[in-house]
Design a protein around this motif. Structure first.
Motif, PDB file in Angstrom:
ATOM      1  N   PHE A 162       7.143   3.466  11.521  1.00 44.88           N
ATOM      2  CA  PHE A 162       6.104   4.459  11.823  1.00 44.88           C
ATOM      3  C   PHE A 162       5.659   5.170  10.547  1.00 44.88           C
ATOM      4  CE2 PHE A 162       5.077   8.905  13.102  1.00 44.88           C
ATOM      5  CZ  PHE A 162       3.885   8.630  13.779  1.00 44.88           C
ATOM      6  N   ILE A 163       6.600   5.508   9.687  1.00 45.50           N
ATOM      7  CA  ILE A 163       6.266   6.157   8.420  1.00 45.50           C
ATOM      8  C   ILE A 163       5.404   5.224   7.560  1.00 45.50           C
ATOM      9  CG2 ILE A 163       7.200   7.101   6.275  1.00 45.50           C
ATOM     10  CD1 ILE A 163       7.591   8.888   8.726  1.00 45.50           C
ATOM     11  N   ILE A 164       5.717   3.945   7.565  1.00 43.88           N
ATOM     12  CA  ILE A 164       4.915   2.972   6.817  1.00 43.88           C
ATOM     13  C   ILE A 164       3.500   2.906   7.373  1.00 43.88           C
ATOM     14  CG2 ILE A 164       4.634   0.519   6.253  1.00 43.88           C
ATOM     15  CD1 ILE A 164       7.657   0.284   6.146  1.00 43.88           C
ATOM     16  N   SER A 165       3.360   2.931   8.694  1.00 43.21           N
ATOM     17  CA  SER A 165       2.031   2.870   9.305  1.00 43.21           C
ATOM     18  C   SER A 165       1.197   4.091   8.910  1.00 43.21           C
ATOM     19  CB  SER A 165       2.146   2.765  10.824  1.00 43.21           C
ATOM     20  OG  SER A 165       2.655   3.948  11.405  1.00 43.21           O
ATOM     21  N   ILE A 166       1.829   5.249   8.812  1.00 45.60           N
ATOM     22  CA  ILE A 166       1.129   6.456   8.348  1.00 45.60           C
ATOM     23  C   ILE A 166       0.681   6.279   6.904  1.00 45.60           C
ATOM     24  CG2 ILE A 166       1.391   8.899   7.759  1.00 45.60           C
ATOM     25  CD1 ILE A 166       3.192   9.221  10.146  1.00 45.60           C
ATOM     26  N   THR A 167       1.565   5.707   6.090  1.00 43.98           N
ATOM     27  CA  THR A 167       1.261   5.500   4.671  1.00 43.98           C
ATOM     28  C   THR A 167       0.103   4.528   4.491  1.00 43.98           C
ATOM     29  OG1 THR A 167       3.614   5.852   4.171  1.00 43.98           O
ATOM     30  CG2 THR A 167       2.254   4.877   2.447  1.00 43.98           C
ATOM     31  N   VAL A 168       0.096   3.443   5.259  1.00 44.62           N
ATOM     32  CA  VAL A 168      -1.004   2.468   5.195  1.00 44.62           C
ATOM     33  C   VAL A 168      -2.308   3.122   5.636  1.00 44.62           C
ATOM     34  CG1 VAL A 168      -1.915   0.333   6.186  1.00 44.62           C
ATOM     35  CG2 VAL A 168       0.480   0.458   5.498  1.00 44.62           C
ATOM     36  N   PHE A 169      -2.258   3.896   6.701  1.00 50.15           N
ATOM     37  CA  PHE A 169      -3.452   4.594   7.174  1.00 50.15           C
ATOM     38  C   PHE A 169      -3.971   5.565   6.119  1.00 50.15           C
ATOM     39  CE2 PHE A 169      -5.321   8.243   9.528  1.00 50.15           C
ATOM     40  CZ  PHE A 169      -6.436   7.590  10.035  1.00 50.15           C
ATOM     41  N   ALA A 170      -3.053   6.311   5.500  1.00 53.42           N
ATOM     42  CA  ALA A 170      -3.443   7.265   4.462  1.00 53.42           C
ATOM     43  C   ALA A 170      -4.068   6.554   3.268  1.00 53.42           C
ATOM     44  CB  ALA A 170      -2.223   8.072   4.014  1.00 53.42           C
ATOM     45  N   SER A 171      -3.530   5.393   2.917  1.00 54.15           N
ATOM     46  CA  SER A 171      -4.056   4.625   1.791  1.00 54.15           C
ATOM     47  C   SER A 171      -5.414   4.015   2.113  1.00 54.15           C
ATOM     48  CB  SER A 171      -3.067   3.512   1.416  1.00 54.15           C
ATOM     49  OG  SER A 171      -3.450   2.871   0.214  1.00 54.15           O
ATOM     50  N   THR A 172      -5.684   3.821   3.401  1.00 58.82           N
ATOM     51  CA  THR A 172      -6.966   3.246   3.830  1.00 58.82           C
ATOM     52  C   THR A 172      -8.089   4.281   3.811  1.00 58.82           C
ATOM     53  OG1 THR A 172      -5.807   1.670   5.267  1.00 58.82           O
ATOM     54  CG2 THR A 172      -8.153   1.995   5.667  1.00 58.82           C
ATOM     55  N   ILE A 173      -7.793   5.490   4.257  1.00 56.12           N
ATOM     56  CA  ILE A 173      -8.843   6.505   4.407  1.00 56.12           C
ATOM     57  C   ILE A 173      -9.099   7.300   3.135  1.00 56.12           C
ATOM     58  CG2 ILE A 173      -8.357   6.731   6.871  1.00 56.12           C
ATOM     59  CD1 ILE A 173      -6.894   9.350   6.257  1.00 56.12           C
ATOM     60  N   GLY A 181      -0.677   9.694  -1.207  1.00 50.99           N
ATOM     61  CA  GLY A 181       0.699  10.167  -1.285  1.00 50.99           C
ATOM     62  C   GLY A 181       0.888  11.516  -0.612  1.00 50.99           C
ATOM     63  N   VAL A 182      -0.083  12.404  -0.805  1.00 50.84           N
ATOM     64  CA  VAL A 182      -0.006  13.746  -0.200  1.00 50.84           C
ATOM     65  C   VAL A 182      -0.004  13.642   1.320  1.00 50.84           C
ATOM     66  CG1 VAL A 182      -1.280  15.894   0.176  1.00 50.84           C
ATOM     67  CG2 VAL A 182      -1.013  14.988  -2.134  1.00 50.84           C
ATOM     68  N   ILE A 183      -0.900  12.823   1.868  1.00 52.01           N
ATOM     69  CA  ILE A 183      -0.966  12.652   3.330  1.00 52.01           C
ATOM     70  C   ILE A 183       0.324  12.032   3.853  1.00 52.01           C
ATOM     71  CG2 ILE A 183      -2.130  11.438   5.211  1.00 52.01           C
ATOM     72  CD1 ILE A 183      -4.710  11.668   3.606  1.00 52.01           C
ATOM     73  N   GLY A 184       0.826  11.017   3.151  1.00 51.92           N
ATOM     74  CA  GLY A 184       2.064  10.369   3.574  1.00 51.92           C
ATOM     75  C   GLY A 184       3.249  11.317   3.570  1.00 51.92           C
ATOM     76  N   ILE A 185       3.360  12.113   2.522  1.00 48.25           N
ATOM     77  CA  ILE A 185       4.483  13.052   2.408  1.00 48.25           C
ATOM     78  C   ILE A 185       4.361  14.174   3.437  1.00 48.25           C
ATOM     79  CG2 ILE A 185       5.562  14.770   0.903  1.00 48.25           C
ATOM     80  CD1 ILE A 185       4.890  12.897  -1.441  1.00 48.25           C
ATOM     81  N   ILE A 186       3.145  14.662   3.649  1.00 45.10           N
ATOM     82  CA  ILE A 186       2.937  15.690   4.671  1.00 45.10           C
ATOM     83  C   ILE A 186       3.354  15.151   6.045  1.00 45.10           C
ATOM     84  CG2 ILE A 186       1.185  16.975   5.962  1.00 45.10           C
ATOM     85  CD1 ILE A 186      -0.302  17.388   3.344  1.00 45.10           C
ATOM     86  N   GLY A 187       2.974  13.902   6.315  1.00 46.14           N
ATOM     87  CA  GLY A 187       3.370  13.283   7.577  1.00 46.14           C
ATOM     88  C   GLY A 187       4.879  13.171   7.695  1.00 46.14           C
ATOM     89  N   LEU A 188       5.526  12.763   6.600  1.00 43.62           N
ATOM     90  CA  LEU A 188       6.986  12.613   6.591  1.00 43.62           C
ATOM     91  C   LEU A 188       7.678  13.937   6.864  1.00 43.62           C
ATOM     92  CD1 LEU A 188       9.452  10.785   6.038  1.00 43.62           C
ATOM     93  CD2 LEU A 188       9.217  11.337   3.611  1.00 43.62           C
ATOM     94  N   LEU A 189       7.128  15.022   6.334  1.00 43.34           N
ATOM     95  CA  LEU A 189       7.738  16.341   6.509  1.00 43.34           C
ATOM     96  C   LEU A 189       7.376  16.980   7.848  1.00 43.34           C
ATOM     97  CD1 LEU A 189       7.121  17.833   2.931  1.00 43.34           C
ATOM     98  CD2 LEU A 189       9.239  16.832   3.834  1.00 43.34           C
ATOM     99  N   ALA A 190       6.176  16.685   8.343  1.00 35.97           N
ATOM    100  CA  ALA A 190       5.695  17.358   9.560  1.00 35.97           C
ATOM    101  C   ALA A 190       6.193  16.715  10.842  1.00 35.97           C
ATOM    102  CB  ALA A 190       4.166  17.395   9.554  1.00 35.97           C
ATOM    103  N   ILE A 191       6.374  15.401  10.826  1.00 35.38           N
ATOM    104  CA  ILE A 191       6.747  14.691  12.055  1.00 35.38           C
ATOM    105  C   ILE A 191       8.036  15.231  12.682  1.00 35.38           C
ATOM    106  CG2 ILE A 191       7.500  12.452  12.962  1.00 35.38           C
ATOM    107  CD1 ILE A 191       5.499  11.205  10.969  1.00 35.38           C
ATOM    108  N   PRO A 192       9.113  15.465  11.901  1.00 33.32           N
ATOM    109  CA  PRO A 192      10.334  16.025  12.535  1.00 33.32           C
ATOM    110  C   PRO A 192      10.096  17.386  13.163  1.00 33.32           C
ATOM    111  CG  PRO A 192      10.835  15.098  10.382  1.00 33.32           C
ATOM    112  CD  PRO A 192       9.343  15.143  10.490  1.00 33.32           C
TER     113      PRO A 192
END
Length: 252
Positions: A162-173, A181-192
C-alpha cells in the motif's frame, strides 16, 4: 515491446541501481537487530540504569517479531518511499518516457509495470528479511513459532504494498522528486494516525501495521484483520487506477 518485457526491463533497472544494495541491507539490518534487541533489552536497560534495581519481565519470542514490525515501519518503509519516489518522475526528467511509450508500451502498461517491479523487489527483500528474523529468533529464544505468525507477516507485507502504491501515485501526479517524496512521506506518517479515527479507523490500512503485532501478542484476533486487509487491497487497486488515469491525461 510488450508489458511483460517492460516489466523485466524495470526489474533489471532496479538491479543496476543502488537499490539492490540499500533496500536488502536495511531490511536485513532490521531482521537481525530486532531479535537481538528483544532478547537483550533487559540487560541493556539494567546497564543504562546503573545501580537502580529494575525488575523487568522475561523477554518472549513474540517481542522479537513486535520489534521487527516496529523497526520495519520506522526504517524500511521510509527507505522504500525514498527509493521509489522517482519511479515515474525519473523517466519524465530524463526524457526517456517518450522513447518507451513509442515502443508499443501503453501508458497503462507503463504504470502497472513500474508498480509491479517495485512490489516484486520489495516482496523478495521482505521474504529474505522475514526468513532472517525467524531464524535468528529460533536461535535466541526457546521457541519461535506462533500459529498466526505468517498471517501477521502477510498483513504487514500488504501494508508495505500500500505504501508503494501511494509512492507510485505521488510520483505520477508530481513533476519533481521532492514533491513525490514529500507526499509519500506524509502518507507514511499520516496513515497510522487515521487508524485512531473512531468507528472507521479500525477498517483502514493504518490498522494493519498495528494488527501485525497485536495478533501475535494476543490483543487482537486474526479475524479482525479481514476487513482492513480487504480495504487496503482495494485501495491499492484504486491508487494504481488513479495513477493510470492521471498519467493518460498528462502531456509527455
Amino acid at each position: 515491446m510488450t508489458g511483460f518485457t517492460f516489466f523485466i526491463k524495470e526489474l533489471k533497472e532496479i538491479i543496476k541501481t543502488q537499490k539492490i544494495f540499500i533496500i536488502p541491507s536495511i531490511f536485513l539490518l532490521v531482521a537481525f537487530s530486532s531479535p537481538l534487541s528483544a532478547k537483550y533489552i533487559n540487560e541493556i536497560l539494567k546497564m543504562a540504569g546503573g545501580n537502580i534495581n529494575i525488575v523487568l519481565p522475561e523477554p518472549k519470542f513474540t517481542d522479537s517479531y513486535a520489534q521487527f514490525f516496529k523497526n520495519f515501519n520506522s526504517m524500511c518503509l521510509f527507505v522504500m518511499v525514498l527509493s521509489f519516489m522517482g519511479v515515474i518522475v525519473d523517466e519524465r526528467v530524463r526524457g526517456s518516457m517518450i522513447l518507451v511509450l513509442t515502443k508499443r508500451v501503453s501508458r497503462t502498461q507503463f504504470i502497472v509495470s513500474k508498480f509491479t517491479a517495485a512490489v516484486t523487489f520489495y516482496t523478495l527483500s521482505f521474504i529474505v528479511s522475514v526468513g532472517a528474523c525467524v531464524y535468528y529468533t529460533y536461535l535466541l529464544f526457546p521457541t519461535f513459532y506462533h500459529e498466526n505468525l505468517w498471517v501477521s507477516f502477510l498483513i504487514f507485507w500488504l501494508y508495505g504494498v500500500f505504501i508503494i502504491s501511494i509512492t507510485v501515485f505521488a510520483s505520477t501526479i508530481t513533476k519533481t522528486h521532492m514533491m513525490a517524496g514529500v507526499i509519500g512521506i506524509i502518507g507514511l506518517l499520516a496513515i497510522p494516525l487515521i487508524a485512531f479515527i473512531p468507528k472507521i479507523g479500525k477498517y483502514t490500512p493504518g490498522k494493519l501495521s498495528e494488527l501485525s503485532t497485536n495478533i501475535l501478542l494476543g490483543v487482537n484476533q486474526a479475524s479482525e484483520a479481514l476487513i482492513p486487509f480487504i480495504v487496503t487491497a482495494a485501495l491499492v487497486i484504486v491508487l494504481i487506477i488513479l495513477s493510470v488515469v492521471t498519467f493518460k491525461r498528462q502531456e509527455i
